[in-house]
Motif scaffolding. Sequence first.
Motif, short mmCIF file in Angstrom:
data_model
loop_
_atom_site.label_atom_id
_atom_site.label_comp_id
_atom_site.label_asym_id
_atom_site.label_seq_id
_atom_site.Cartn_x
_atom_site.Cartn_y
_atom_site.Cartn_z
N UNK A 98 39.92 -13.40 25.82
CA UNK A 98 40.44 -12.14 26.33
C UNK A 98 41.94 -12.26 26.58
N UNK A 99 42.63 -11.12 26.63
CA UNK A 99 44.06 -11.15 26.96
C UNK A 99 44.26 -11.66 28.39
N UNK A 100 45.45 -12.10 28.68
CA UNK A 100 45.78 -12.52 30.04
C UNK A 100 45.76 -11.30 30.97
N UNK A 101 45.47 -11.53 32.23
CA UNK A 101 45.43 -10.43 33.20
C UNK A 101 46.80 -9.80 33.40
N UNK A 102 47.86 -10.52 33.02
CA UNK A 102 49.22 -10.00 33.17
C UNK A 102 49.66 -9.13 31.99
N UNK A 103 48.84 -9.06 30.94
CA UNK A 103 49.17 -8.21 29.78
C UNK A 103 49.13 -6.75 30.22
N UNK A 104 49.97 -5.90 29.63
CA UNK A 104 49.96 -4.48 30.01
C UNK A 104 48.58 -3.85 29.79
N UNK A 105 48.20 -2.97 30.69
CA UNK A 105 46.90 -2.29 30.56
C UNK A 105 47.06 -1.01 29.74
N UNK A 106 45.93 -0.53 29.27
CA UNK A 106 45.89 0.71 28.48
C UNK A 106 45.09 1.74 29.26
N UNK A 107 45.65 2.91 29.41
CA UNK A 107 44.91 3.99 30.08
C UNK A 107 44.01 4.69 29.06
N UNK A 108 42.90 5.24 29.49
CA UNK A 108 42.01 5.94 28.56
C UNK A 108 42.72 7.04 27.76
N UNK A 109 43.68 7.72 28.37
CA UNK A 109 44.37 8.81 27.66
C UNK A 109 45.17 8.33 26.45
N UNK A 110 45.53 7.04 26.42
CA UNK A 110 46.32 6.49 25.31
C UNK A 110 45.45 6.03 24.14
N UNK A 111 44.14 5.96 24.34
CA UNK A 111 43.23 5.40 23.34
C UNK A 111 42.76 6.46 22.37
N UNK A 112 42.82 6.12 21.07
CA UNK A 112 42.35 7.02 20.02
C UNK A 112 40.95 6.70 19.54
N UNK A 113 40.56 5.42 19.62
CA UNK A 113 39.35 4.99 18.93
C UNK A 113 38.82 3.69 19.55
N UNK A 114 37.50 3.48 19.48
CA UNK A 114 36.91 2.26 20.03
C UNK A 114 35.98 1.62 19.01
N UNK A 115 36.22 0.34 18.71
CA UNK A 115 35.30 -0.46 17.90
C UNK A 115 34.42 -1.22 18.88
N UNK A 116 33.11 -1.01 18.76
CA UNK A 116 32.17 -1.50 19.77
C UNK A 116 31.31 -2.63 19.20
N UNK A 117 31.34 -3.81 19.84
CA UNK A 117 30.46 -4.89 19.40
C UNK A 117 29.02 -4.57 19.79
N UNK A 118 28.07 -5.10 19.03
CA UNK A 118 26.67 -4.85 19.32
C UNK A 118 25.81 -5.97 18.73
N UNK A 119 24.63 -6.12 19.27
CA UNK A 119 23.63 -7.00 18.67
C UNK A 119 22.98 -6.24 17.52
#
Length: 181
Positions: A98-119
């Motif tokens: 995972x990214x470091x906790x100090x990396x900039x966060x992303x707000x939901x409003x900035x997100x266009x798309x989600x790739x979702x892992x799954x079993x």
Amino acid sequence: MDKVELRRSLLQKRKSLSQQEWREKSDRIVSHLLASPLFTPNKTILAYFSCRQEPDLNSLFHHNHYNWGLPRCVGENLAWHIWQPGDEIQVGAYGICEPLSTAPTISPSAVDFILVPAVACDYGGYRLGYGGGYYDRLLSSPEWRSKPTIGIVFEFAYLPQLPTDPWDIPLHAVCTEKGLR
């Protein structure tokens, strides 16, 4: 078959893939995503670092015209951070990079798309996760619910129907090495 048995069976099958077969299937998934008009016009995309022989999306991250968001497990939720190749990562909860906790966060409003892992995913877009509920909580929350989602699985884990619970949220599409549905 209940969720626990199905999860165990599919994870064992995924684990039995040879390194070459896993790499080839992962590369085909990435090719399908990059060729999809559903995927390509987006700018800020949430993804994941592959673990437990999930389909590997790392070659996507080198397409630098996208802003990548990757998750960190924080308590019972996922926190999303901006990440680009070359940025530091750490091993976090459950042995997942995972990214470091100090990396900039992303707000939901900035997100266009989600790739979702799954079993596994089914023809109706429902997914079988690992049982922690992280993505169920994310996808059911009001600020994330409207974001387009693609479940990422290998073809053997794309099934006609999965057992579902009332809180399960269907994904918009599923991508396997055989294509985007």
